[in-house]
Motif scaffolding. Structure first.
Motif, PDB file in Angstrom:
ATOM      1  N   TRP A 148      51.809  25.691  35.052  1.00  0.00           N
ATOM      2  CA  TRP A 148      51.671  26.421  33.793  1.00  0.00           C
ATOM      3  C   TRP A 148      50.235  26.353  33.269  1.00  0.00           C
ATOM      4  O   TRP A 148      49.685  27.339  32.782  1.00  0.00           O
ATOM      5  CB  TRP A 148      52.646  25.870  32.751  1.00  0.00           C
ATOM      6  N   PHE A 149      49.617  25.183  33.389  1.00  0.00           N
ATOM      7  CA  PHE A 149      48.221  25.038  32.976  1.00  0.00           C
ATOM      8  C   PHE A 149      47.316  25.935  33.827  1.00  0.00           C
ATOM      9  O   PHE A 149      46.417  26.619  33.306  1.00  0.00           O
ATOM     10  CB  PHE A 149      47.795  23.576  33.110  1.00  0.00           C
ATOM     11  N   THR A 150      47.568  25.950  35.136  1.00  0.00           N
ATOM     12  CA  THR A 150      46.777  26.796  36.038  1.00  0.00           C
ATOM     13  C   THR A 150      46.958  28.269  35.700  1.00  0.00           C
ATOM     14  O   THR A 150      45.990  29.039  35.675  1.00  0.00           O
ATOM     15  CB  THR A 150      47.196  26.542  37.502  1.00  0.00           C
ATOM     16  N   PHE A 151      48.214  28.655  35.431  1.00  0.00           N
ATOM     17  CA  PHE A 151      48.487  30.054  35.093  1.00  0.00           C
ATOM     18  C   PHE A 151      47.809  30.436  33.780  1.00  0.00           C
ATOM     19  O   PHE A 151      47.236  31.534  33.658  1.00  0.00           O
ATOM     20  CB  PHE A 151      49.997  30.269  35.005  1.00  0.00           C
ATOM     21  N   ALA A 152      47.859  29.556  32.781  1.00  0.00           N
ATOM     22  CA  ALA A 152      47.210  29.843  31.493  1.00  0.00           C
ATOM     23  C   ALA A 152      45.705  30.001  31.673  1.00  0.00           C
ATOM     24  O   ALA A 152      45.085  30.913  31.083  1.00  0.00           O
ATOM     25  CB  ALA A 152      47.520  28.721  30.502  1.00  0.00           C
ATOM     26  N   CYS A 153      45.099  29.129  32.477  1.00  0.00           N
ATOM     27  CA  CYS A 153      43.661  29.250  32.738  1.00  0.00           C
ATOM     28  C   CYS A 153      43.346  30.560  33.454  1.00  0.00           C
ATOM     29  O   CYS A 153      42.336  31.215  33.158  1.00  0.00           O
ATOM     30  CB  CYS A 153      43.170  28.072  33.564  1.00  0.00           C
ATOM     31  N   PHE A 154      44.220  30.942  34.388  1.00  0.00           N
ATOM     32  CA  PHE A 154      43.982  32.181  35.135  1.00  0.00           C
ATOM     33  C   PHE A 154      44.084  33.398  34.216  1.00  0.00           C
ATOM     34  O   PHE A 154      43.301  34.350  34.339  1.00  0.00           O
ATOM     35  CB  PHE A 154      44.985  32.291  36.280  1.00  0.00           C
ATOM     36  N   VAL A 155      45.028  33.371  33.300  1.00  0.00           N
ATOM     37  CA  VAL A 155      45.142  34.460  32.322  1.00  0.00           C
ATOM     38  C   VAL A 155      43.882  34.529  31.455  1.00  0.00           C
ATOM     39  O   VAL A 155      43.353  35.609  31.182  1.00  0.00           O
ATOM     40  CB  VAL A 155      46.402  34.276  31.451  1.00  0.00           C
ATOM     41  N   PHE A 156      43.392  33.369  31.036  1.00  0.00           N
ATOM     42  CA  PHE A 156      42.162  33.327  30.246  1.00  0.00           C
ATOM     43  C   PHE A 156      40.988  33.892  31.047  1.00  0.00           C
ATOM     44  O   PHE A 156      40.154  34.635  30.507  1.00  0.00           O
ATOM     45  CB  PHE A 156      41.864  31.890  29.817  1.00  0.00           C
ATOM     46  N   ILE A 157      40.919  33.550  32.332  1.00  0.00           N
ATOM     47  CA  ILE A 157      39.839  34.065  33.180  1.00  0.00           C
ATOM     48  C   ILE A 157      39.933  35.582  33.313  1.00  0.00           C
ATOM     49  O   ILE A 157      38.925  36.296  33.188  1.00  0.00           O
ATOM     50  CB  ILE A 157      39.894  33.386  34.566  1.00  0.00           C
ATOM     51  N   LEU A 158      41.148  36.084  33.544  1.00  0.00           N
ATOM     52  CA  LEU A 158      41.328  37.535  33.642  1.00  0.00           C
ATOM     53  C   LEU A 158      40.959  38.220  32.334  1.00  0.00           C
ATOM     54  O   LEU A 158      40.308  39.276  32.324  1.00  0.00           O
ATOM     55  CB  LEU A 158      42.777  37.858  34.013  1.00  0.00           C
ATOM     56  N   PHE A 159      41.375  37.623  31.215  1.00  0.00           N
ATOM     57  CA  PHE A 159      41.041  38.174  29.899  1.00  0.00           C
ATOM     58  C   PHE A 159      39.521  38.251  29.722  1.00  0.00           C
ATOM     59  O   PHE A 159      38.987  39.255  29.248  1.00  0.00           O
ATOM     60  CB  PHE A 159      41.668  37.298  28.815  1.00  0.00           C
ATOM     61  N   SER A 160      38.835  37.183  30.119  1.00  0.00           N
ATOM     62  CA  SER A 160      37.372  37.159  29.986  1.00  0.00           C
ATOM     63  C   SER A 160      36.724  38.240  30.830  1.00  0.00           C
ATOM     64  O   SER A 160      35.827  38.966  30.369  1.00  0.00           O
ATOM     65  CB  SER A 160      36.827  35.782  30.391  1.00  0.00           C
ATOM     66  N   TYR A 161      37.191  38.379  32.080  1.00  0.00           N
ATOM     67  CA  TYR A 161      36.570  39.358  32.967  1.00  0.00           C
ATOM     68  C   TYR A 161      36.922  40.792  32.592  1.00  0.00           C
ATOM     69  O   TYR A 161      36.137  41.709  32.850  1.00  0.00           O
ATOM     70  CB  TYR A 161      36.950  39.069  34.421  1.00  0.00           C
ATOM     71  N   VAL A 162      38.088  41.010  32.006  1.00  0.00           N
ATOM     72  CA  VAL A 162      38.413  42.355  31.515  1.00  0.00           C
ATOM     73  C   VAL A 162      37.410  42.774  30.450  1.00  0.00           C
ATOM     74  O   VAL A 162      36.877  43.900  30.457  1.00  0.00           O
ATOM     75  CB  VAL A 162      39.855  42.396  30.964  1.00  0.00           C
ATOM     76  N   HIS A 163      37.103  41.877  29.517  1.00  0.00           N
ATOM     77  CA  HIS A 163      36.104  42.181  28.495  1.00  0.00           C
ATOM     78  C   HIS A 163      34.715  42.329  29.104  1.00  0.00           C
ATOM     79  O   HIS A 163      33.919  43.170  28.667  1.00  0.00           O
ATOM     80  CB  HIS A 163      36.103  41.085  27.426  1.00  0.00           C
ATOM     81  N   VAL A 164      34.421  41.522  30.132  1.00  0.00           N
ATOM     82  CA  VAL A 164      33.130  41.649  30.812  1.00  0.00           C
ATOM     83  C   VAL A 164      33.015  43.019  31.478  1.00  0.00           C
ATOM     84  O   VAL A 164      31.989  43.703  31.340  1.00  0.00           O
ATOM     85  CB  VAL A 164      32.966  40.520  31.856  1.00  0.00           C
ATOM     86  N   PHE A 165      34.061  43.456  32.166  1.00  0.00           N
ATOM     87  CA  PHE A 165      34.020  44.746  32.851  1.00  0.00           C
ATOM     88  C   PHE A 165      33.923  45.902  31.846  1.00  0.00           C
ATOM     89  O   PHE A 165      33.226  46.890  32.103  1.00  0.00           O
ATOM     90  CB  PHE A 165      35.269  44.922  33.729  1.00  0.00           C
ATOM     91  N   ARG A 166      34.602  45.762  30.731  1.00  0.00           N
ATOM     92  CA  ARG A 166      34.500  46.807  29.706  1.00  0.00           C
ATOM     93  C   ARG A 166      33.082  46.907  29.181  1.00  0.00           C
ATOM     94  O   ARG A 166      32.558  48.009  28.962  1.00  0.00           O
ATOM     95  CB  ARG A 166      35.472  46.510  28.561  1.00  0.00           C
TER      96      ARG A 166
END
Length: 327
Positions: A203-221
């Motif tokens: 669950w901790f790994t999944f939460a971190c991965f979601v945070f990473i995806l969220f960060s990169y989505v904003h980066v790509f935008r």
């Protein structure tokens, strides 16, 4: 029936049946290990020696290189030694140490990768606040938190796994001491404590991965709004390989630790564990740093300075009279 008190050693998975294939595996693993040592060592040297690289991004890259060195040095040397000397043995204490350090380095590295995605998010999406949000004290605190997370995870998992009674032999179907393989040897229902720890870690790994995806989505935008096509290309060529390696690490680790026993096999387990334990430390230097012009420039200057010192030493030695050199 063996129990944990009577087990003095474990038997690791043999990578091959014939001597020729064992030596082939040895040279292959040695090449991967030396490449990882060279790549991560060059990054560490460049960041430590060049003051222009004393920035948050390169500070985190230095920590990543050190963690990669530790991670791959925990598993491959023992596998190489076993392949070279035609053995499978690892002591009980050696297995516990290997599990502890591998869990420590891999957990700390994943935490650090999460922090690095935040660094890229702030640098691209909030550049005016970069110096405030990622000052030297904040960077040191976040890096220390990543290492502390790894230490906590490794302590919990090692203590939980090696407190279990083992009664199903001492043969591990893996080239290093991996948690799921040791759990297969347990004869007690108390292994559910470790299962819950693994679920919590997942669950901790999944939460971190979601945070990473969220960060990169904003980066790509933010990147797509850049007027410069060269800038967009540079950002995408940097971020997409990061996500690819990270996705490989997360997906293979999830599969290795949470897959149902019915689809387990030695060859599949070996391939999956290789993907998350060996591939990332070996390719991270190329993905994260060695394609970077500033890193390459710093290494070029270090090499030139080293050659200059070497030539100066030779010139000084040749000019010194033989009588003084002997004295």
């Amino acid at each position: 029936m063996a129990n944990s008190s009577s087990i003095s050693e474990f038997l690791l998975l043999a990578l091959a049946d014939t001597r020729q294939l064992q030596l082939l595996h040895f040279w292959l693993l040695l090449g991967i290990y030396l490449a990882a040592l060279l790549g991560n060592g060059l990054i560490s040297t460049a960041v430590a020696c060049d003051h222009r690289l004393h920035t948050p991004m390169y500070f985190f890259l230095l920590n990543l290189a050190l963690l990669d060195l530790g991670c791959i040095s925990t598993t491959l040397p023992k596998a190489m030694a076993n392949a070279l000397w035609h053995t499978r043995h690892i002591s009980y204490a050696g297995c516990a140490a290997q599990l502890f350090f591998f869990a420590f380095f891999i957990s700390a590295e994943y935490s650090l990768l999460t922090i690095m995605s935040y660094d890229r998010y702030v640098a691209i999406c909030k550049p005016l606040h970069y110096g405030t949000l990622l000052g030297s004290r904040a960077c040191a605190t976040m890096a220390a938190a990543a290492w502390a997370t790894g230490l906590l995870c490794s302590l919990l998992h090692t203590a939980s796994v090696f407190s279990l009674p083992l009664c199903k032999g001492n043969a591990l179907e893996q080239f290093f001491c991996e948690i799921p393989q040791i759990l297969k040897l347990s004869c007690s229902n108390s292994y559910f404590t470790e299962i819950w720890l693994l679920v919590g870690s997942a669950w901790f790994t999944f939460a971190c991965f979601v945070f990473i995806l969220f960060s990169y989505v904003h980066v790509f935008r933010a990147v797509l709004r850049m007027p410069s096509e060269q800038g967009r290309h540079k950002a995408f060529s940097t971020c997409l390989p990061h996500l690819a390696v990270l996705s490989l690490l997360v997906s293979s680790a999830f599969f290795a630790y949470l897959k149902p026993p019915s689809i387990s096999s030695p060859s599949l387990d070996l391939m999956v564990s290789f993907l998350y334990s060996v591939v990332p430390p070996a390719v991270n230097p190329l993905i994260y740093s060695l394609r970077n012009q500033e890193i390459r420039g710093a290494l070029r200057e270090i090499l030139q300075y080293t050659l200059f010192l070497h030539q100066r030493y030779i010139h000084h030695t040749l000019k010194t009279p033989k009588s003084l050199r002997k004295a």
